[in-house]
Motif scaffolding. Structure first.
Motif, short mmCIF file in Angstrom:
data_model
loop_
_atom_site.label_atom_id
_atom_site.label_comp_id
_atom_site.label_asym_id
_atom_site.label_seq_id
_atom_site.Cartn_x
_atom_site.Cartn_y
_atom_site.Cartn_z
N GLY A 38 -8.05 -4.73 -7.63
CA GLY A 38 -8.24 -3.59 -7.95
C GLY A 38 -8.00 -2.76 -6.62
N TYR A 39 -7.90 -3.33 -5.35
CA TYR A 39 -7.59 -2.43 -4.05
C TYR A 39 -6.25 -2.28 -4.21
CZ TYR A 39 -12.46 -3.67 -3.36
OH TYR A 39 -13.67 -3.73 -3.57
N ALA A 40 -5.89 -1.27 -3.10
CA ALA A 40 -4.43 -0.86 -3.19
C ALA A 40 -3.55 -1.47 -2.23
CB ALA A 40 -4.53 0.69 -2.68
N SER A 41 -3.12 -2.69 -2.75
CA SER A 41 -2.11 -3.52 -2.12
C SER A 41 -0.87 -3.00 -2.16
CB SER A 41 -2.14 -4.96 -2.63
OG SER A 41 -1.42 -4.90 -3.93
N PRO A 42 0.06 -3.33 -1.25
CA PRO A 42 1.41 -2.64 -1.52
C PRO A 42 2.17 -2.84 -2.91
CG PRO A 42 1.46 -3.78 0.70
CD PRO A 42 0.08 -4.25 -0.11
N LEU A 43 1.95 -4.17 -3.49
CA LEU A 43 2.32 -4.33 -4.81
C LEU A 43 1.82 -3.51 -5.62
CD1 LEU A 43 4.26 -6.24 -6.52
CD2 LEU A 43 2.26 -7.57 -6.80
N HIS A 44 0.68 -3.13 -5.66
CA HIS A 44 -0.10 -2.60 -6.54
C HIS A 44 0.11 -1.19 -6.42
CE1 HIS A 44 -3.50 -2.03 -9.47
NE2 HIS A 44 -3.78 -0.95 -8.90
N GLU A 46 3.16 0.17 -5.54
CA GLU A 46 4.48 0.22 -5.98
C GLU A 46 4.43 0.11 -7.79
OE1 GLU A 46 8.61 0.52 -6.61
OE2 GLU A 46 7.42 0.81 -4.88
N ALA A 47 3.48 -0.64 -8.17
CA ALA A 47 3.63 -0.56 -9.83
C ALA A 47 2.91 0.66 -10.21
CB ALA A 47 2.32 -2.14 -10.12
N LEU A 48 1.88 1.34 -9.55
CA LEU A 48 1.50 2.67 -9.84
C LEU A 48 2.74 3.57 -10.06
CD1 LEU A 48 -1.96 2.99 -8.27
CD2 LEU A 48 -1.54 3.30 -10.61
N ARG A 49 3.43 3.65 -8.83
CA ARG A 49 4.67 4.54 -8.68
C ARG A 49 5.65 4.29 -9.67
NH1 ARG A 49 9.32 4.96 -7.53
NH2 ARG A 49 9.76 2.74 -6.93
N VAL A 50 5.90 3.00 -10.29
CA VAL A 50 6.76 2.79 -11.21
C VAL A 50 6.21 3.12 -12.46
CG1 VAL A 50 8.27 0.80 -12.16
CG2 VAL A 50 8.01 0.97 -9.71
N HIS A 57 -7.24 2.01 -14.84
CA HIS A 57 -7.30 2.64 -13.39
C HIS A 57 -8.39 3.91 -13.45
CE1 HIS A 57 -3.53 0.70 -12.90
NE2 HIS A 57 -3.78 0.89 -11.59
N ARG A 58 -8.87 4.27 -12.54
CA ARG A 58 -9.94 5.35 -12.46
C ARG A 58 -9.22 6.36 -11.96
NH1 ARG A 58 -14.25 2.49 -8.48
NH2 ARG A 58 -15.05 0.82 -9.96
N ARG A 59 -8.71 7.35 -13.09
CA ARG A 59 -7.96 8.39 -12.95
C ARG A 59 -8.57 9.66 -12.27
NH1 ARG A 59 -4.47 8.31 -18.33
NH2 ARG A 59 -3.92 6.22 -18.35
N GLY A 65 0.28 6.03 -4.58
CA GLY A 65 1.61 5.93 -5.44
C GLY A 65 1.91 6.92 -6.47
N VAL A 66 0.89 7.75 -6.89
CA VAL A 66 1.03 8.51 -8.29
C VAL A 66 0.85 9.97 -7.57
CG1 VAL A 66 -0.06 9.18 -10.26
CG2 VAL A 66 -0.02 6.76 -9.58
N GLU A 67 1.99 10.76 -8.21
CA GLU A 67 2.05 12.11 -7.89
C GLU A 67 0.92 12.92 -8.41
OE1 GLU A 67 4.11 13.74 -5.79
OE2 GLU A 67 5.17 11.73 -5.16
N PRO A 68 0.11 13.72 -7.71
CA PRO A 68 -0.82 14.24 -8.51
C PRO A 68 -0.53 15.14 -9.92
CG PRO A 68 -1.06 14.87 -5.97
CD PRO A 68 0.31 14.22 -6.61
#
Length: 76
Positions: A38-44, A46-50, A57-59, A65-68
């Motif tokens: 659950g920590y923000a690794s580069p792969l994680h 990127e997956a959030l961005r895509v 996820h705790r919104r 990686g997520v635009e506000p």
């Protein structure tokens, strides 16, 4: 004695959370929950961005990686 109790509770909570992250990975492996717990690794990130955040996820947090504007419904 109090310190030992708090330390033990912390270990138990971490073990429980790691188990929850492995279970989340079985449901949706795109975020590599089992690998990053659950920590923000580069792969994680990127997956959030895509793919955007999931129900896991705790919104209410500012997710990397997520635009506000695209974060979806916020938790109060």
């Amino acid at each position: 004695m109090t310190c030992a109790s708090v330390a033990a509770a912390s270990v138990l909570a971490k073990v429980e959370r790691d188990g929850l992250m492995r279970a989340a990975h079985d449901v949706d492996p795109r975020f590599d929950w089992a690998g990053n717990k659950g920590y923000a690794s580069p792969l994680h990130i990127e997956a959030l961005r895509v793919h955007g955040p999931t129900e896991s996820h705790r919104r209410s947090w500012r997710l990397p990686g997520v635009e506000p504007a695209s974060r979806g419904m916020m938790v109060p």
